[in-house]
Design a protein around this motif. Sequence first.
Motif, PDB file in Angstrom:
ATOM      1  N   LEU A 182       0.763  -1.211   0.038  1.00  0.00           N
ATOM      2  CA  LEU A 182       0.033   0.110  -0.035  1.00  0.00           C
ATOM      3  C   LEU A 182       0.915   1.249   0.206  1.00  0.00           C
ATOM      4  CD1 LEU A 182      -2.498   1.431   0.217  1.00  0.00           C
ATOM      5  CD2 LEU A 182      -2.690   1.502   2.577  1.00  0.00           C
ATOM      6  N   ALA A 183       1.837   1.247   0.870  1.00  0.00           N
ATOM      7  CA  ALA A 183       2.892   2.479   0.959  1.00  0.00           C
ATOM      8  C   ALA A 183       3.284   2.605  -0.592  1.00  0.00           C
ATOM      9  CB  ALA A 183       4.008   2.383   1.809  1.00  0.00           C
ATOM     10  N   SER A 184       3.800   1.675  -1.337  1.00  0.00           N
ATOM     11  CA  SER A 184       4.530   1.688  -2.788  1.00  0.00           C
ATOM     12  C   SER A 184       3.135   2.240  -3.516  1.00  0.00           C
ATOM     13  CB  SER A 184       4.899   0.368  -3.048  1.00  0.00           C
ATOM     14  OG  SER A 184       5.214   0.491  -4.443  1.00  0.00           O
ATOM     15  N   ARG A 185       2.030   1.832  -3.398  1.00  0.00           N
ATOM     16  CA  ARG A 185       0.901   2.537  -4.127  1.00  0.00           C
ATOM     17  C   ARG A 185       0.747   3.743  -4.072  1.00  0.00           C
ATOM     18  NH1 ARG A 185      -3.293  -1.672  -2.387  1.00  0.00           N
ATOM     19  NH2 ARG A 185      -4.695   0.176  -2.584  1.00  0.00           N
ATOM     20  N   LEU A 186       0.632   4.132  -2.498  1.00  0.00           N
ATOM     21  CA  LEU A 186       0.496   5.619  -2.370  1.00  0.00           C
ATOM     22  C   LEU A 186       1.481   6.598  -2.791  1.00  0.00           C
ATOM     23  CD1 LEU A 186      -0.938   5.488   1.224  1.00  0.00           C
ATOM     24  CD2 LEU A 186      -2.087   5.900  -0.800  1.00  0.00           C
ATOM     25  N   TYR A 187       2.769   5.940  -2.904  1.00  0.00           N
ATOM     26  CA  TYR A 187       4.101   6.660  -3.509  1.00  0.00           C
ATOM     27  C   TYR A 187       3.674   7.185  -4.835  1.00  0.00           C
ATOM     28  CZ  TYR A 187       8.732   7.911  -3.948  1.00  0.00           C
ATOM     29  OH  TYR A 187      10.011   8.884  -4.550  1.00  0.00           O
TER      30      TYR A 187
END
Length: 198
Positions: A182-187
């Motif tokens: 999720l952190a990667s997607r938000l980034y």
Amino acid sequence: EILRCLVGSEMCIRDRSEAMNLADSLINDFRISGILLTGGEIFLRKDTMDIIRKFKENNVSVKMATNAALLDDSQIDCLAEMLNPYIDGMQISLDGATHETYKKIRQTNLFEKVISNIKKLAERNITITISCTVNTVNYNEIEEIYKLSSELGVNCFVAGRMYYFNKSHENLILSNRDLMLLASRLYKLDTSLSLIHI
């Protein structure tokens, strides 16, 4: 916290005069410059606007956490008159981009009212942070919640992990791997507003 608990606890400040006396003490004895009003839901109290007004009349910065479901137009007008967009603000919980997801998480049909209230608050130049608690129900909808927040004109979006408090949360907690994904997607999002993910 003045508005910490609203029902069912002996620790709650239920009496209006007690709450106003505490506000006076914080202003005059402790000389605070800012306060965070949180709960429970702060707008369940009938005197919340009076408490906010008391702080603002004494130049205290006010931040508040709410679900925005109980606000009416007159309260929104009042908040717009009292709050300074540079030092005051509202953190509003929004855990779904659709009525269905919101209802599944919040167990209420107030999604449309919350969205309408967020839009009205933003149009009145009130600084708003959307706070989204990420869980297994809304995990695949986080980008849509972010986009909706941006369209509504808010200033900041916070995606926070859900923590285990009791057995009812077992099936809602994401794995560390899912949180990293999720952190990667938000980034990768094209961020039009401040984005914080934890």
